[in-house]
Design an enzyme around this catalytic site. Structure first.
Site, PDB file in Angstrom:
ATOM      1  N   TRP A 190      75.771  28.602  48.218  1.00  0.00           N
ATOM      2  CA  TRP A 190      75.087  28.865  49.491  1.00  0.00           C
ATOM      3  C   TRP A 190      74.151  27.688  49.792  1.00  0.00           C
ATOM      4  O   TRP A 190      73.410  27.247  48.915  1.00  0.00           O
ATOM      5  CB  TRP A 190      74.313  30.177  49.344  1.00  0.00           C
ATOM      6  CG  TRP A 190      73.583  30.630  50.554  1.00  0.00           C
ATOM      7  CD1 TRP A 190      74.077  30.770  51.820  1.00  0.00           C
ATOM      8  CD2 TRP A 190      72.210  31.044  50.623  1.00  0.00           C
ATOM      9  NE1 TRP A 190      73.109  31.249  52.663  1.00  0.00           N
ATOM     10  CE2 TRP A 190      71.953  31.419  51.955  1.00  0.00           C
ATOM     11  CE3 TRP A 190      71.175  31.137  49.687  1.00  0.00           C
ATOM     12  CZ2 TRP A 190      70.708  31.886  52.373  1.00  0.00           C
ATOM     13  CZ3 TRP A 190      69.947  31.603  50.104  1.00  0.00           C
ATOM     14  CH2 TRP A 190      69.710  31.969  51.422  1.00  0.00           C
ATOM     15  N   ASP A 245      71.511  35.645  41.625  1.00  0.00           N
ATOM     16  CA  ASP A 245      71.297  35.870  43.052  1.00  0.00           C
ATOM     17  C   ASP A 245      72.197  37.029  43.440  1.00  0.00           C
ATOM     18  O   ASP A 245      73.423  36.902  43.448  1.00  0.00           O
ATOM     19  CB  ASP A 245      71.662  34.596  43.830  1.00  0.00           C
ATOM     20  CG  ASP A 245      71.408  34.755  45.322  1.00  0.00           C
ATOM     21  OD1 ASP A 245      71.013  35.868  45.745  1.00  0.00           O
ATOM     22  OD2 ASP A 245      71.610  33.776  46.067  1.00  0.00           O
ATOM     23  N   LYS A 261      72.407  42.759  53.462  1.00  0.00           N
ATOM     24  CA  LYS A 261      73.808  43.123  53.722  1.00  0.00           C
ATOM     25  C   LYS A 261      74.090  44.571  53.353  1.00  0.00           C
ATOM     26  O   LYS A 261      74.688  45.312  54.139  1.00  0.00           O
ATOM     27  CB  LYS A 261      74.769  42.233  52.926  1.00  0.00           C
ATOM     28  CG  LYS A 261      74.309  40.821  52.712  1.00  0.00           C
ATOM     29  CD  LYS A 261      74.592  39.908  53.868  1.00  0.00           C
ATOM     30  CE  LYS A 261      73.850  38.595  53.653  1.00  0.00           C
ATOM     31  NZ  LYS A 261      74.203  37.540  54.526  1.00  0.00           N
TER      32      LYS A 261
HETATM   33  C1  LIG Z   1      74.311  33.834  48.145  1.00  0.00           C
HETATM   34  C2  LIG Z   1      73.200  34.261  49.024  1.00  0.00           C
HETATM   35  N1  LIG Z   1      71.983  34.345  48.520  1.00  0.00           N
HETATM   36  C3  LIG Z   1      70.942  34.738  49.248  1.00  0.00           C
HETATM   37  C4  LIG Z   1      71.094  35.054  50.577  1.00  0.00           C
HETATM   38  C5  LIG Z   1      69.843  35.457  51.258  1.00  0.00           C
HETATM   39  O1  LIG Z   1      69.882  36.285  52.312  1.00  0.00           O
HETATM   40  P1  LIG Z   1      68.605  37.023  52.838  1.00  0.00           P
HETATM   41  O2  LIG Z   1      67.426  36.139  52.656  1.00  0.00           O
HETATM   42  O3  LIG Z   1      68.914  37.289  54.257  1.00  0.00           O
HETATM   43  O4  LIG Z   1      68.493  38.259  52.029  1.00  0.00           O
HETATM   44  C6  LIG Z   1      72.346  34.965  51.171  1.00  0.00           C
HETATM   45  C7  LIG Z   1      72.554  35.227  52.587  1.00  0.00           C
HETATM   46  O5  LIG Z   1      73.482  34.863  53.236  1.00  0.00           O
HETATM   47  C8  LIG Z   1      73.428  34.567  50.363  1.00  0.00           C
HETATM   48  O6  LIG Z   1      74.669  34.482  50.844  1.00  0.00           O
END
Ligand SMILES: Cc1ncc(COP(=O)(O)O)c(C=O)c1O
Length: 409
Positions: free
Chosen positions: A138, A219, A255
């Site tokens: 990511w 993560d 999500k």
């Molecule tokens: C791999 C991964 N880590 C972390 C996140 C963090 O998302 P958020 O800060 O919206 O919870 C995302 C969001 O797309 C992700 O795909």
């Protein structure tokens, strides 16, 4: 005297758009009625609309109607109930680490905020400043860790020729990492590739990492969203915790509860002994206090309401599974549509990959072509969000992919 043109900020250059959010900017500018945004990782219904879960609406109504609720500041570490329930959700209801008080959990601003707090804590207090992240990963990962003062290196993860895991490469790179290095692992539904290690491969990764005292930082942005089962998607994390070793885990409710904009998440640090945990917590507070003082109350209250009520929890799991199943159906529909059309290439990775994204294998020229000619938007690495697709839009995407691979090298 004119004061125009002498801004103290006039030397500032325009920063590039975020590569993922920039896809939406381009999509918004497109006037075509058939335009399709497959860039952003947010769930959409069959009708292409954002979804607020029924159970979330229900929890919000309960919160609004409860006059005893106030809007006072939360503690620095967030809502205590939320933290306890989040630890239970990821580590399991019967986790010895939780019952032995070896886990510190702090409420943070969704997954990103949890990664950020964990990274800053490690930057200040962990002896080894090297973190290994998968290649690819990511796009925000390297930025979050670099800003925290960590030195970011990558380990091989994806093999473009098999469109699967480069397991040998992964083992070699982690095997060559300096002892004690931090290793970022996607708990499930790896973003952007949709490729996860098998349970047996996870065991081998764990054994190697423990032998070299590599520190796992999970993560977990998609628990329940990958397979439809909250437990199955936490399996890798739980295996690492079960061996008694230490790890970090960043959780997001964006999500799996559809709470994107509420920014709800948690960072947990699993310690080897209960006497270390309170000291770790005290230092986490020193990281958080000057960053944003304390986290917001509303989203965490929604999550805690759902997680502590048996009936609402069950309702959540049903709605979560429905989202995961719709994504799996979209994979099947796209795969069979390409097969039926005779589109050149092997597209079986579409059904083999897991989670919100398919790493199509389309190159940046083909991606550009699809935006220009078909008004379909995705990240330039060829990643498409399956959650943004519906039965109605599968034929249009199939046409576009067929044209792209047939006409653009
Ligand atoms: C791999 C991964 N880590 C972390 C996140 C963090 O998302 P958020 O800060 O919206 O919870 C995302 C969001 O797309 C992700 O795909």
């Amino acid at each position: 005297m004119s004061i125009a043109n002498d801004s103290v900020f006039s030397h500032i250059v325009h920063a590039p758009e975020d590569p993922i959010l920039g896809v939406t900017v381009a999509y918004n500018k497109d006037q075509s009625p058939v335009k399709l945004n497959l860039g952003v990782g947010a769930y959409r219904t069959e009708e292409g609309k954002p979804l607020v879960l029924n159970v979330v609406r229900k929890a919000e109504r309960l919160l609004v109607d409860d006059n005893s609720r106030v809007k006072e500041y939360l503690p620095i570490t967030g809502l205590a109930d939320f933290n306890k329930l989040s630890a239970k959700l990821i580590f399991g209801a019967n986790s010895p680490a939780v019952s032995e008080n070896r886990v510190v959990t702090v409420q943070c601003l969704s997954g990103t905020g949890s990664l950020k707090v964990g990274a800053s804590f490690l930057g200040r207090h962990y002896h080894q400043k090297i973190i290994y992240i998968p290649l690819p990963t990511w796009g925000n990962h390297p930025k979050v860790f670099t800003i925290a003062g960590l030195s970011v290196k990558s380990y091989r993860y994806y093999n473009p020729s098999t469109r699967g895991l480069d397991f040998q490469g992964l083992l070699e790179d982690l095997g060559n990492a300096p002892n004690g290095s931090i290793v970022l692992l996607h708990a499930c539904a790896h973003n952007p590739t949709g490729v996860d290690p098998t349970p047996h491969q996870w065991d081998q990764i764990r054994q190697l990492m423990r032998a070299k005292a590599l520190l796992p930082f999970f993560d977990s942005a998609y628990q329940g969203f990958a397979s439809g089962s909250l437990d199955a998607d936490a399996d890798a994390v739980r295996k690492f915790v079960a061996d008694g070793g230490e790890c970090l885990a960043a959780q997001s409710y964006a999500k799996n509860m559809g709470l994107y904009g509420e920014r709800v998440g948690a960072l947990s640090i699993v310690c080897k002994s209960a006497d270390v945990a309170p000291r770790v917590e005290s230092q986490l507070k020193l990281v958080i206090r000057p960053m944003y003082s304390s986290p917001p109350i509303h989203g965490a209250s929604i999550v805690a309401t759902i997680l502590k009520n048996e009936e609402m929890y069950r309702e959540w799991t049903v709605e979560l599974k429905a989202m995961a199943d719709r994504i799996i159906r979209m994979r099947q529909q796209l795969f069979y549509a390409l097969k039926d059309k005779g589109t050149p290439g092997d597209w079986s990775h579409i059904v083999k990959q897991i989670g919100m994204f398919t790493f199509t294998g389309l190159n940046s020229k083909q991606v550009e072509f699809m935006a220009k000619e078909y008004h379909i938007y995705m990240t330039s690495d060829g990643r498409i969000s399956m959650a943004g697709l519906s039965s109605k839009t599968v034929p249009h995407l199939t046409e576009a992919i067929h044209a792209a691979v047939s006409n653009v090298a």
